[in-house]
Scaffold this active site. Structure first.
Site, PDB file in Angstrom:
ATOM      1  N   LYS A 114       8.073 -34.928  32.114  1.00 47.07           N
ATOM      2  CA  LYS A 114       7.599 -36.018  32.969  1.00 47.07           C
ATOM      3  C   LYS A 114       8.114 -37.375  32.489  1.00 47.07           C
ATOM      4  O   LYS A 114       8.325 -38.284  33.288  1.00 47.07           O
ATOM      5  CB  LYS A 114       6.072 -36.020  33.042  1.00 47.07           C
ATOM      6  CG  LYS A 114       5.539 -34.828  33.836  1.00 47.07           C
ATOM      7  CD  LYS A 114       4.171 -35.053  34.415  1.00 47.07           C
ATOM      8  CE  LYS A 114       3.786 -33.894  35.331  1.00 47.07           C
ATOM      9  NZ  LYS A 114       2.401 -33.918  35.741  1.00 47.07           N
ATOM     10  N   LYS A 196       9.944 -23.566  39.614  1.00 49.51           N
ATOM     11  CA  LYS A 196       8.589 -23.300  40.102  1.00 49.51           C
ATOM     12  C   LYS A 196       8.301 -24.102  41.380  1.00 49.51           C
ATOM     13  O   LYS A 196       8.836 -25.195  41.551  1.00 49.51           O
ATOM     14  CB  LYS A 196       7.569 -23.579  38.980  1.00 49.51           C
ATOM     15  CG  LYS A 196       6.778 -24.811  39.124  1.00 49.51           C
ATOM     16  CD  LYS A 196       5.662 -24.955  38.113  1.00 49.51           C
ATOM     17  CE  LYS A 196       5.069 -26.339  38.372  1.00 49.51           C
ATOM     18  NZ  LYS A 196       3.810 -26.626  37.794  1.00 49.51           N
ATOM     19  N   LYS A 199       4.580 -29.416  44.047  1.00 50.55           N
ATOM     20  CA  LYS A 199       4.290 -30.410  45.084  1.00 50.55           C
ATOM     21  C   LYS A 199       5.086 -31.691  44.876  1.00 50.55           C
ATOM     22  O   LYS A 199       5.227 -32.491  45.782  1.00 50.55           O
ATOM     23  CB  LYS A 199       2.800 -30.706  45.118  1.00 50.55           C
ATOM     24  CG  LYS A 199       2.258 -31.268  43.828  1.00 50.55           C
ATOM     25  CD  LYS A 199       0.748 -31.288  43.869  1.00 50.55           C
ATOM     26  CE  LYS A 199       0.162 -31.434  42.493  1.00 50.55           C
ATOM     27  NZ  LYS A 199      -1.158 -30.893  42.369  1.00 50.55           N
TER      28      LYS A 199
HETATM   29  P1  ATP Z   1       3.570 -30.731  39.645  1.00 47.99           P
HETATM   30  O1  ATP Z   1       4.448 -29.650  40.137  1.00 47.99           O
HETATM   31  O2  ATP Z   1       3.720 -32.008  40.364  1.00 47.99           O
HETATM   32  O3  ATP Z   1       3.595 -30.867  38.141  1.00 47.99           O
HETATM   33  P2  ATP Z   1       1.583 -28.835  40.125  1.00 47.99           P
HETATM   34  O4  ATP Z   1       1.837 -28.343  41.504  1.00 47.99           O
HETATM   35  O5  ATP Z   1       2.048 -28.024  38.965  1.00 47.99           O
HETATM   36  O6  ATP Z   1       2.119 -30.303  39.982  1.00 47.99           O
HETATM   37  P3  ATP Z   1      -0.998 -29.197  38.881  1.00 47.99           P
HETATM   38  O7  ATP Z   1      -2.103 -30.054  39.350  1.00 47.99           O
HETATM   39  O8  ATP Z   1      -0.291 -29.589  37.646  1.00 47.99           O
HETATM   40  O9  ATP Z   1       0.029 -29.064  40.052  1.00 47.99           O
HETATM   41  O10 ATP Z   1      -1.486 -27.706  38.746  1.00 47.99           O
HETATM   42  C1  ATP Z   1      -2.677 -27.195  39.240  1.00 47.99           C
HETATM   43  C2  ATP Z   1      -2.801 -25.736  38.889  1.00 47.99           C
HETATM   44  O11 ATP Z   1      -1.923 -24.976  39.702  1.00 47.99           O
HETATM   45  C3  ATP Z   1      -2.464 -25.390  37.430  1.00 47.99           C
HETATM   46  O12 ATP Z   1      -3.367 -24.428  36.938  1.00 47.99           O
HETATM   47  C4  ATP Z   1      -1.092 -24.848  37.531  1.00 47.99           C
HETATM   48  O13 ATP Z   1      -0.789 -23.964  36.478  1.00 47.99           O
HETATM   49  C5  ATP Z   1      -1.115 -24.143  38.880  1.00 47.99           C
HETATM   50  N1  ATP Z   1       0.220 -24.109  39.486  1.00 47.99           N
HETATM   51  C6  ATP Z   1       0.954 -25.167  39.856  1.00 47.99           C
HETATM   52  N2  ATP Z   1       2.123 -24.779  40.395  1.00 47.99           N
HETATM   53  C7  ATP Z   1       2.125 -23.420  40.350  1.00 47.99           C
HETATM   54  C8  ATP Z   1       3.064 -22.406  40.754  1.00 47.99           C
HETATM   55  N3  ATP Z   1       4.227 -22.706  41.304  1.00 47.99           N
HETATM   56  N4  ATP Z   1       2.725 -21.133  40.575  1.00 47.99           N
HETATM   57  C9  ATP Z   1       1.549 -20.792  40.038  1.00 47.99           C
HETATM   58  N5  ATP Z   1       0.618 -21.683  39.627  1.00 47.99           N
HETATM   59  C10 ATP Z   1       0.898 -22.986  39.775  1.00 47.99           C
END
Ligand code: ATP
Ligand code: LTN
Length: 332
Positions: A114, A196, A199
């Protein structure tokens, strides 16, 4: 009784990755485990470690709360609250920072990732983020922390901080265990299945927003990147695109990869994608309907008030104990 705790940041949209990797597992745990106390929160303090638009942030907090419930979290079984409404998180965060080394924080992968994306400079809270996360967890003596795989390193640090504190000041914190579901832990991008699903990806075609129009969602699935060999087979190395779609299929239907492979033998990707589009649509339609009811209702505020009051009661007691261990304030 075991205590479970988890949080999600109210940043941007909620994706199918968040749903399958986190929220759906919370619902499963809530329904399957007996004798548990489950706390789920909206990590708004974590969200502001990077710049946020005030109006968007407020909106996202409410949206996420409504989505948690719409996805099946039962307010009778789970205490749902907003992190910044329980001020003890920051208080404990500070006390733990005093027992965490900068070197440990600089090693965190999420920080390194980040840090380079920041345009206006790197906030000090981006570095201390995992300590606040440790505080979230240790504040409630959480035994189990359901998270996606990307949070494993933060959990390891939390455990180290707890052990260090306990050694220095005497048994104070429960040392938590991560709970990482085997399936859905990593849902990949629809446009680049080696990354992965995220968002914060600048290309919206790479993810599925739970609240998108159902037809858009179906089209995203149908146009997801796959290979050209046309055989529905799980092979994460050579066929990451189709393997990712099979993960989504399997998470929603509970079918094994083998069952899916047998079902689609000789049928090709088009049929598989069309079916998956329907499966995802059927999963998300009732969620969207419930969400629409909740977002304008008073019910949601009542749920968040109850969660805040319950969490505050536990948090106040814990912080008082920790202050006492360290020798802060006056002796009562
Ligand atoms: P960013 O991608 O912007 O870092 P994010 O989508 O990972 O954000 P978070 O708020 O960091 O969102 O994650 C919320 C939860 O969703 C966490 O437990 C994270 O491990 C899970 N998560 C996020 N993206 C994935 C994914 N692609 N597959 C499975 N679990 C996910
Ligand atoms: N860092 C997590 C969100 C989060 C969390 C927590 C998860 C903040 N505090 C405590 C579990 C327990 C994330 O980015 N997904």
């Amino acid at each position: 009784m075991k205590r479970l705790l988890s949080g999600i940041q109210p940043t941007g949209v909620v994706t199918l990755g968040n749903y399958l990797g986190a929220i759906k597992n919370f619902v499963k745990l809530q329904n399957e485990l007996e004798d548990i106390d489950f706390l789920v929160f909206i990590a708004d303090l974590h969200a502001i470690t990077v710049p946020q638009n005030k109006t968007e942030l407020r909106k996202n907090i409410k949206t996420l709360a409504a989505l948690y419930i719409a996805c099946g979290l039962d307010p009778k079984k789970v205490h749902l609250f907003v992190q910044s409404e329980v001020i003890e998180h920051t208080m404990l965060g500070y006390m733990l920072e005093c027992n965490t080394y900068i070197g440990e924080l600089e090693r965190m992968t999420q920080y390194k990732d980040k840090k380079v994306k920041q345009i206006e400079g790197v906030s000090s809270s981006l570095l201390t983020y995992p300590v606040l996360m440790a505080a979230d967890i240790l504040l409630y003596d959480s035994d189990l922390v359901p998270v996606g795989e990307d949070q494993k390193q933060h959990l390891e640090l939390t455990r180290n901080i707890a052990i260090r504190f306990n050694n220095k000041y005497g048994e104070t914190f429960v040392v938590p265990e991560p709970y990482i579901a085997k399936q859905g832990a990593r849902v990949m991008s629809l446009t680049d299945p080696t990354k992965k699903m995220s968002k914060s990806d600048p290309n919206p075609k790479s993810y599925i927003n739970l609240l998108d129009d159902i037809n858009i969602i179906k089209n995203r699935i149908k146009s997801a990147v796959t290979d050209s060999d046309g055989c529905v087979r799980y092979d994460i190395v050579n066929k990451p695109g189709i393997s990712n779609l099979m993960t989504i299929y399997s998470c929603i239907t509970n079918k094994t990869y083998e069952e899916i492979e047998n079902q689609y033998q000789g049928l090709g990707y088009q049929q598989f994608k069309a079916d998956l589009a329907e499966i995802v649509a059927n999963e998300l339609t009732p969620i969207q309907e419930r969400y629409k009811e909740l977002i304008t209702s008073k019910e949601l505020d009542a749920i968040l008030d109850e969660g805040r009051d319950y969490a505050s009661m536990l948090a106040r007691r814990k912080v008082s104990k920790v202050k006492d261990r360290i020798g802060l304030g006056r002796k009562k």
